[in-house]
Design a protein around this motif. Structure first.
Motif, PDB file in Angstrom:
ATOM      1  N   LEU A  12      91.831  11.046  47.893  1.00 40.72           N
ATOM      2  CA  LEU A  12      91.982  11.820  49.207  1.00 40.72           C
ATOM      3  C   LEU A  12      90.614  11.765  49.726  1.00 40.72           C
ATOM      4  N   LEU A  13      89.996  10.356  49.824  1.00 41.18           N
ATOM      5  CA  LEU A  13      88.643  10.680  50.293  1.00 41.18           C
ATOM      6  C   LEU A  13      88.482  10.980  51.669  1.00 41.18           C
ATOM      7  N   HIS A  14      87.538  12.115  51.780  1.00 43.08           N
ATOM      8  CA  HIS A  14      87.477  13.054  53.008  1.00 43.08           C
ATOM      9  C   HIS A  14      86.038  12.990  53.496  1.00 43.08           C
ATOM     10  N   GLN A  15      85.661  14.004  54.427  1.00 39.46           N
ATOM     11  CA  GLN A  15      84.398  13.798  55.152  1.00 39.46           C
ATOM     12  C   GLN A  15      83.330  14.391  54.248  1.00 39.46           C
ATOM     13  N   GLY A  16      83.749  15.445  53.449  1.00 41.53           N
ATOM     14  CA  GLY A  16      82.918  15.910  52.440  1.00 41.53           C
ATOM     15  C   GLY A  16      82.372  15.029  51.222  1.00 41.53           C
ATOM     16  N   VAL A  92      74.725  14.734  41.624  1.00 40.38           N
ATOM     17  CA  VAL A  92      76.068  15.154  41.967  1.00 40.38           C
ATOM     18  C   VAL A  92      76.165  16.506  42.645  1.00 40.38           C
ATOM     19  N   GLY A  93      77.291  16.519  42.911  1.00 37.77           N
ATOM     20  CA  GLY A  93      77.503  17.965  44.004  1.00 37.77           C
ATOM     21  C   GLY A  93      76.997  19.448  43.156  1.00 37.77           C
ATOM     22  N   SER A  94      76.580  20.183  44.141  1.00 33.90           N
ATOM     23  CA  SER A  94      76.064  21.621  43.539  1.00 33.90           C
ATOM     24  C   SER A  94      77.023  22.263  42.604  1.00 33.90           C
ATOM     25  N   TYR A 111      70.833  17.960  42.142  1.00 32.10           N
ATOM     26  CA  TYR A 111      72.254  18.810  42.631  1.00 32.10           C
ATOM     27  C   TYR A 111      72.121  18.863  44.099  1.00 32.10           C
ATOM     28  N   LEU A 112      73.281  18.191  44.626  1.00 31.52           N
ATOM     29  CA  LEU A 112      73.243  18.207  46.036  1.00 31.52           C
ATOM     30  C   LEU A 112      74.312  19.260  46.467  1.00 31.52           C
ATOM     31  N   PRO A 113      74.141  19.777  47.813  1.00 29.30           N
ATOM     32  CA  PRO A 113      74.950  20.973  48.356  1.00 29.30           C
ATOM     33  C   PRO A 113      76.142  20.041  48.875  1.00 29.30           C
ATOM     34  N   ARG A 114      77.455  20.839  48.706  1.00 28.06           N
ATOM     35  CA  ARG A 114      78.679  20.224  49.051  1.00 28.06           C
ATOM     36  C   ARG A 114      78.861  20.652  50.228  1.00 28.06           C
ATOM     37  N   THR A 115      79.961  19.903  51.121  1.00 25.37           N
ATOM     38  CA  THR A 115      80.199  20.295  52.559  1.00 25.37           C
ATOM     39  C   THR A 115      81.222  21.527  52.462  1.00 25.37           C
ATOM     40  N   GLU A 116      80.971  22.794  53.097  1.00 26.20           N
ATOM     41  CA  GLU A 116      81.783  23.755  52.756  1.00 26.20           C
ATOM     42  C   GLU A 116      83.008  23.785  53.538  1.00 26.20           C
ATOM     43  N   GLY A 117      83.887  24.057  52.933  1.00 29.46           N
ATOM     44  CA  GLY A 117      85.382  24.419  53.569  1.00 29.46           C
ATOM     45  C   GLY A 117      86.257  22.845  53.443  1.00 29.46           C
ATOM     46  N   SER A 120      89.326  18.059  47.894  1.00 36.16           N
ATOM     47  CA  SER A 120      90.478  17.252  47.863  1.00 36.16           C
ATOM     48  C   SER A 120      91.519  18.387  47.399  1.00 36.16           C
ATOM     49  N   THR A 121      91.243  19.283  46.622  1.00 32.20           N
ATOM     50  CA  THR A 121      92.144  20.274  46.272  1.00 32.20           C
ATOM     51  C   THR A 121      92.835  20.884  47.598  1.00 32.20           C
ATOM     52  N   MET A 122      91.814  21.390  48.450  1.00 35.99           N
ATOM     53  CA  MET A 122      92.379  21.995  49.636  1.00 35.99           C
ATOM     54  C   MET A 122      93.177  21.132  50.406  1.00 35.99           C
ATOM     55  N   LEU A 123      92.853  19.768  50.575  1.00 38.65           N
ATOM     56  CA  LEU A 123      93.632  18.859  51.435  1.00 38.65           C
ATOM     57  C   LEU A 123      94.989  18.703  50.712  1.00 38.65           C
ATOM     58  N   ARG A 124      95.219  18.727  49.516  1.00 37.79           N
ATOM     59  CA  ARG A 124      96.447  18.503  49.063  1.00 37.79           C
ATOM     60  C   ARG A 124      97.274  19.954  49.363  1.00 37.79           C
ATOM     61  N   GLU A 125      96.656  20.934  49.187  1.00 35.02           N
ATOM     62  CA  GLU A 125      97.492  22.120  49.466  1.00 35.02           C
ATOM     63  C   GLU A 125      97.807  22.502  51.101  1.00 35.02           C
ATOM     64  N   GLU A 126      96.968  21.894  51.928  1.00 33.11           N
ATOM     65  CA  GLU A 126      97.211  21.874  53.461  1.00 33.11           C
ATOM     66  C   GLU A 126      98.262  20.924  53.680  1.00 33.11           C
ATOM     67  N   GLN A 127      98.394  19.966  52.682  1.00 34.31           N
ATOM     68  CA  GLN A 127      99.408  18.899  53.368  1.00 34.31           C
ATOM     69  C   GLN A 127     100.930  19.479  52.825  1.00 34.31           C
TER      70      GLN A 127
END
Length: 455
Positions: A12-16, A92-94, A111-117, A120-127
């Motif tokens: 579920l490739l997203h903006q993050g 890789v992400g923080s 270690y790179l900061p991830r986009t808050e909020g 993929s898990t959240m997207l699956r739940e929101e869907q």
């Protein structure tokens, strides 16, 4: 030129994901992106159903950020890749801080900061598009289903029904802790009530119930995963698959071996010519039951060796040789109205195949596939394939293949079933309708005692 490498699943490739890839690219001049393959995700206990590895690779490619995309297949590959591609920075992400510090021995770790909020898990739940499954039958196999289903993404068990209310309640108690709700909320008053509450039905009732229950579920717009053997008559199998196609629903036979990774790799290798032309297949399976009152030994409930286990040895035969056989001869030892032992011999135009089944006779449960260049050997219990060998005249060419067989194996069929639903694939290449129909045709032949000899 400074090379950077990063890894991810990218489902579920997203903006993050895109932000993280841009930050990774900014660390150097050349970005290598490793996408985890489906089997590697499986080993980590993550069975996704929406995006396979090829779809995820294409999604990453479409961003235009990666200079090179590779597939991550195994544990320890990161070190190999860093050395192979002369990488300067691993990133890789923080949320993984500290986990990959061991790679500092080979390159710089960032270690790179991830986009808050966003995740993929959240997207699956929101869907909120989980497939709600109802379990029909609360016997031995059904008790394994809840735990297996929990490792497959986007699946929830919403209802249970069995004519034995106590058995149904016991199964609900197994499921309820996973759903954090009262067991009574899962209990259905009837099969019709269960169908009304779900998107898909898993049928784990005795064989003779399958046809009517599958037909009702399909007629009411529900996808169906039915335990093997799906039905015992060819006309019923054809009717059900035609109905599923008409309704644009998924109808799948729950033969766990058909969907396990090792068995499918074995089939791929053999179809690719690794042992030459197949001329013989031998498959065996047996159990010695101590209790003569079991359903499996009851002639009034379609008990016996062939009905109970026949679909498993027929699977490799049909997958490798096809369903266009010239004839089949059956030899059975009968006791109290059921076959406690059956041997079948299937003749093809250029091959012969055989199987041995026993519910009161013990035999070695292996699988041997003979070819013009070599042969494949799968030791007992071959239907739970996690290891096989390809053997040749020159033993130096022999190859051994090892795989993981996770849990009870039902998770593989659940994953394929739900994946078909999400991706609008009405059938699976791992067990095609014509193969299930052919299995039912041979069950029908046994019922009518065609080419049958009692021993």
């Amino acid at each position: 030129m400074k090379k950077v490498i990063t890894y991810g699943t990218y489902d579920l490739l997203h903006q993050g994901h895109i932000n993280l890839l841009k930050r990774a690219k900014a660390l150097g001049d050349y970005l290598i992106v490793g996408v985890t393959n489906d089997n590697f995700d499986r080993l980590r206990g993550k069975l996704n159903v929406k995006n396979n590895v090829l779809e995820r690779v294409e999604a990453v490619r479409a961003t235009g950020i990666a200079d090179k995309i590779i597939i991550e297949d195994y544990f320890g590959q990161k070190i190999d890749d860093i050395q192979k591609y002369d990488v300067d920075i691993f990133t890789v992400g923080s949320d993984w801080v500290g986990h990959f510090d061991y790679l500092n021995e080979y390159c710089q770790v960032v270690y790179l900061p991830r986009t808050e909020g966003i995740s993929s898990t959240m997207l699956r739940e929101e869907q909120d598009d989980e497939v709600k499954i109802g379990v029909v039958g609360a016997g031995r196999i059904a008790k394994r289903f809840p735990k297996e289903a929990t490792v497959v993404s986007s699946v929830t068990i919403n209802a249970v029904y069995d004519i034995d209310a106590a058995a149904a309640e016991a199964l609900c108690r197994l499921i309820a802790p996973q759903k954090e709700e009262k067991p009574s909320r899962l209990l259905s008053a009837s099969f019709e009530d269960l169908v009304e509450r779900v998107d898909a039905v898993y049928i784990a009732t005795p064989h003779l119930c399958h046809y009517q229950q599958a037909k009702y579920a399909l007629e009411h717009g529900r996808h169906v995963l039915c335990e093997t053997p799906m039905v015992l008559r060819e006309d019923q199998a054809r009717e059900l698959f035609a109905l599923a196609e008409e309704k644009e629903l998924v109808l799948m036979e729950a033969n766990k071996t058909a969907f396990c990774p090792a068995f499918n790799h074995l089939v791929t290798l053999i179809k690719s010519g690794w042992i030459g032309e197949v001329v013989d297949i031998e498959a065996s399976e047996s159990k010695v039951w101590g209790d003569p009152t079991l359903r499996e030994l009851d002639p009034n409930q379609a008990g016996g060796s062939f009905y109970e286990m026949g679909s498993y040895p027929l699977l490799p035969i049909f997958r490798l040789m096809g369903t266009d056989l010239e004839n089949m001869n059956l030899y059975s030892r009968m006791e109290n109205g059921v076959d406690i032992y059956t041997k079948g011999v299937l003749r093809y135009k250029k091959a012969v195949c055989s199987f041995k089944l026993g519910l009161g006779v013990k035999t070695e449960g292996n699988l041997v596939i003979s070819g013009t260049k070599g042969y494949a050997y799968v030791p007992a219990p071959w239907w739970k394939t996690d290891y096989f060998e390809l053997r040749y005249e020159d033993q130096n060419k022999n190859r051994k293949f090892f795989y993981s067989w996770d849990g009870e194996g039902l998770r593989y069929e659940v994953q394929e079933f739900v994946s078909c639903i999400y991706n609008h694939r009405l059938t699976s290449a791992r067990l095609r309708p014509q193969e299930s129909i052919a299995m039912a045709r041979l069950m029908d032949q046994f019922t009518k005692r065609i080419n049958f000899m009692e021993i």
